[in-house]
Write a protein that holds these residues in place. Structure first.
Motif, PDB file in Angstrom:
ATOM      1  N   TYR A 183       6.739  17.916  49.074  1.00  0.00           N
ATOM      2  CA  TYR A 183       5.455  17.961  49.397  1.00  0.00           C
ATOM      3  C   TYR A 183       4.988  16.382  49.208  1.00  0.00           C
ATOM      4  N   VAL A 184       3.998  15.784  50.127  1.00  0.00           N
ATOM      5  CA  VAL A 184       3.484  14.256  49.653  1.00  0.00           C
ATOM      6  C   VAL A 184       2.377  14.430  50.421  1.00  0.00           C
ATOM      7  N   GLY A 185       1.426  13.395  49.888  1.00  0.00           N
ATOM      8  CA  GLY A 185      -0.200  13.714  50.317  1.00  0.00           C
ATOM      9  C   GLY A 185      -0.714  12.238  49.631  1.00  0.00           C
ATOM     10  N   THR A 186      -1.885  12.069  50.523  1.00  0.00           N
ATOM     11  CA  THR A 186      -2.535  10.890  50.100  1.00  0.00           C
ATOM     12  C   THR A 186      -3.903  11.036  50.477  1.00  0.00           C
ATOM     13  N   GLU A 210       0.247  11.437  46.181  1.00  0.00           N
ATOM     14  CA  GLU A 210       0.816  12.583  45.476  1.00  0.00           C
ATOM     15  C   GLU A 210       2.222  12.912  46.091  1.00  0.00           C
ATOM     16  N   ALA A 211       3.034  13.556  45.270  1.00  0.00           N
ATOM     17  CA  ALA A 211       4.301  13.887  45.720  1.00  0.00           C
ATOM     18  C   ALA A 211       4.955  14.902  44.795  1.00  0.00           C
ATOM     19  N   GLY A 212       5.804  15.739  45.420  1.00  0.00           N
ATOM     20  CA  GLY A 212       6.266  16.767  44.423  1.00  0.00           C
ATOM     21  C   GLY A 212       7.602  17.503  45.112  1.00  0.00           C
ATOM     22  N   THR A 230       4.192  14.173  40.826  1.00  0.00           N
ATOM     23  CA  THR A 230       3.660  12.908  40.629  1.00  0.00           C
ATOM     24  C   THR A 230       2.182  12.657  41.391  1.00  0.00           C
ATOM     25  N   TYR A 231       1.327  12.152  40.630  1.00  0.00           N
ATOM     26  CA  TYR A 231      -0.051  11.866  41.356  1.00  0.00           C
ATOM     27  C   TYR A 231      -0.355  10.162  40.781  1.00  0.00           C
ATOM     28  N   ALA A 241       4.274  15.240  35.963  1.00  0.00           N
ATOM     29  CA  ALA A 241       4.190  16.639  35.333  1.00  0.00           C
ATOM     30  C   ALA A 241       5.438  17.396  35.871  1.00  0.00           C
ATOM     31  N   LEU A 242       6.162  18.215  34.955  1.00  0.00           N
ATOM     32  CA  LEU A 242       7.154  19.062  34.988  1.00  0.00           C
ATOM     33  C   LEU A 242       6.312  20.448  34.706  1.00  0.00           C
ATOM     34  N   THR A 243       6.637  21.446  35.612  1.00  0.00           N
ATOM     35  CA  THR A 243       6.426  22.741  35.368  1.00  0.00           C
ATOM     36  C   THR A 243       7.436  23.794  35.518  1.00  0.00           C
ATOM     37  N   VAL A 244       7.385  24.681  34.811  1.00  0.00           N
ATOM     38  CA  VAL A 244       8.595  25.795  34.675  1.00  0.00           C
ATOM     39  C   VAL A 244       7.840  27.031  34.419  1.00  0.00           C
TER      40      VAL A 244
END
Length: 375
Positions: A183-186, A210-212, A230-231, A241-244
């Motif tokens: 994803y990517v956003g603004t 933002e992107a991820g 990332t933001y 950020a890393l999420t698991v």
């Protein structure tokens, strides 16, 4: 509206979706969802930013949420809108501090008081081709805890919640490739959590990107979801950020690690170039049907920065870090109701809390009981 988050909402989010009802408007099937919860809470200390009128305990309606959604089909348009009023208690500051009873006299959420009934999630979705979705409106971040209590396994939000954007006015494109989503956003900075405080400090970032990428490791034999996010604000803060997360049957686990870095304008306000970081480890133990015990342990180090405003030493500009612990035993009498109790504790290197006599403290303990109904 599937969010891949390290601190997933365990059974509550799944229950909300499973029990949502269908209504028909102008020959269109729309899903109705939401919930109501009420709570009693107590605290020994509150945040040092607390304004007048310290209260050690209170009854509150924590959530009144009513939402409608119609997912977009291939080549079509859909929408999601959730209206509500919600309290925002955190481990480091009460909901009253977040909602304007502070020394800045500012609502710390850019979208306004959380206790005002209005849209808190509202976006239109367009799916031009299979796998690609375009969303525009008031969005939530793709990592971290949800704003409303009933979508989280805990009553209070963690310290990392107070540093992440949470609500975002903008647009986002998401591509689902099956084994992974990108994803990517603004958008414009303003609706985000803590943006009014940054404005008060003279930091006024205008736009964000933002992107991820999120994916599942089932193909290598691991029942684990992993995400990199990332933001980045233009002239404000950058977050990585890393999420698991994974469900191991009797217990589900989640980990979120956040790194915060200031842009040039924020460095100037801070008087230094310090970064900040934090981590949250969550476990949800499910010993029997209808019973779960979510636990959250956090560590956050603001160093000398203002990147985690709620734990920054704003009086002396010294380094500060905190540990937090939260446990929330929960009983589900039925699949769409819950009763839960909670205790949370925070220990800080600096005295960032105050008691009802005005004395500075380096720890805070809260307790709460909440009853909720989901539909």
């Amino acid at each position: 509206m599937k969010k891949v988050v390290g601190l997933a909402a365990a059974g509550l989010l799944a229950t909300t979706a499973a029990n949502a009802g269908q209504i028909t408007v102008a020959n269109t099937d729309i899903t109705l969802f939401g919930g109501v919860s009420a709570a009693y809470s107590a605290q020994d200390n509150d945040h040092l930013l607390r304004g007048a009128g310290f209260s050690k305990d209170a009854f509150s309606v924590n959530n009144v949420i009513v939402g409608l959604t119609k997912p977009a089909q291939d080549g079509g348009i859909g929408f999601t809108a959730a209206f509500g009023s919600w309290e925002a208690p955190t481990v480091v500051a009460s909901s009253k501090v977040v909602n304007g009873n502070n020394t800045f006299s500012l609502d710390l959420v850019g979208h306004g008081k959380t206790t005002d009934f209005k849209p808190w999630l509202a976006f239109v979705s367009y799916k031009p081709v299979a796998g690609l979705t375009l969303d525009a409106g008031l969005l939530w971040t793709n990592f971290g805890e949800r704003p409303v209590t009933i979508l989280n396994p805990h009553i209070t939000r963690g310290v990392l919640f107070t540093a992440n954007p949470v609500a975002m006015a903008g647009a986002r494109a998401t591509y689902d490739a099956g084994i992974a989503k990108v994803y990517v956003g603004t958008g414009k900075v303003g609706a985000q959590l803590m943006s009014p405080l940054y404005d008060a400090l003279g930091v006024t970032p205008k736009t964000y990107i933002e992107a991820g990428i999120t994916g599942n490791l089932k193909q290598v034999g691991l029942p684990v979801d992993v995400g990199l996010h990332t933001y980045n604000e233009a002239g404000g803060r950058d977050i990585y950020a890393l999420t698991v997360g994974g469900d191991l049957g009797i217990v589900s686990l989640g980990l979120e690690v956040d790194y915060f870095r200031p842009d040039k304008s924020l460095k100037a306000v801070q008087g230094n170039s310090d970064s900040a970081w934090g981590a949250a480890l969550c476990a949800n133990v499910k010993p029997m049907a209808g019973v779960q015990v979510p636990v959250r342990i956090e560590y956050a180090d603001a160093k000398k920065s203002l990147l985690i405003p709620t734990i920054a030493d704003i009086s002396g500009g010294q380094k500060n870090s905190v540990w937090t612990f939260t446990v929330t035993p929960t009983y589900n009498p039925t699949k769409n109701t819950f009763i839960r109790a909670e205790v949370s504790y925070v220990n800080s290197d600096k005295k960032i809390f105050v008691n009802d006599k005005g004395n500075s403290k380096d720890s805070r303990t809260t307790g709460a009981v909440e009853l909720g109904f989901l539909f």
